[in-house]
Every structure is written in structure tokens, then in C-alpha cells.
Design a protein around this motif. Structure first.
Motif: not given
Length: 115
Positions: A32-61
Motif C-alpha cells: 500500500e502506498c502512503s502519500a507522505a513519509i511517516p513522521s518517525n520512519p523506521r527503516g528505508h523508505w522509497s517512492y515511485r510516481l504512480i498516477d502522477g503522485r509520489k507513492c511512498w513505501y517502506q523498502g528498497e528503491n
């Protein structure tokens, strides 16, 4: 006798590796995509552009876009955006102008080097 044991051990390891890889592929689920990185992220977060928006997810690039979805989206994509972009070919020039020819461009490059 020891050659048979070594080859049998190798075959078992190869079989276990194959089973592990197949199991890993079958359990791949949409993330599941997140619209923004959480305020206190744990681990590595990356994003991909999906439907013209940044889809933030926890994981590798560069995770495949087909594995990402927005919350509430019921159906998965039929094809990733990257594949669609590759399927559309760029427009072709109807007429090659003289200034676009290889010879013209090459002589321009040579002329710049002499100055």
C-alpha cells in the motif's frame, strides 16, 4: 562413493533453493502506498510516481510499480506504467532536413574543434 554423496548433497541444495525462490514469488503481495513519509520512519523508505503522485513505501528503491497500490484500490494494474511507456513509439520525422544529416552534424562538430 563420496562423489555420489557430494552430488546428492548438491542436488538437495539446488532443490531447496528452487523451492525457496518459488515460494517467495508466490507470496508477493501488493504494497500500500502512503502519500507522505511517516513522521518517525523506521527503516528505508522509497517512492515511485504512480498516477502522477509520489507513492511512498517502506523498502528498497525501484520496486516494481505493479506491486504498489493506493489504499482503497480494489483491482491491481493490468500493466505497469513503464511497460506502457515502452509500448508507445515516438513520432517519426517525415523528412530529414539537410542540416539533420550525419555529414552536416559531423562537419559542425569538426568545425567547433578547429576553433
Amino acid at each position: 562413493m563420496t562423489k555420489q554423496i557430494h552430488s546428492m548433497a548438491f542436488a538437495v541444495r539446488l532443490l531447496l533453493l528452487g523451492m525457496f525462490l518459488l515460494t517467495g514469488m508466490q507470496t508477493a503481495q501488493a504494497i500500500e502506498c502512503s502519500a507522505a513519509i511517516p513522521s518517525n520512519p523506521r527503516g528505508h523508505w522509497s517512492y515511485r510516481l504512480i498516477d502522477g503522485r509520489k507513492c511512498w513505501y517502506q523498502g528498497e528503491n525501484n520496486l516494481s510499480k505493479s506491486l504498489l497500490r493506493w489504499p482503497g484500490e480494489t483491482s491491481s494494474r493490468s500493466a505497469p506504467d513503464d511497460a506502457l511507456a515502452l509500448a508507445v513509439s515516438p513520432p517519426v520525422k517525415e523528412k530529414i532536413e539537410e542540416s539533420d544529416s550525419f555529414e552536416a552534424r559531423w562537419s559542425n562538430l569538426l568545425g567547433r574543434q578547429e576553433h
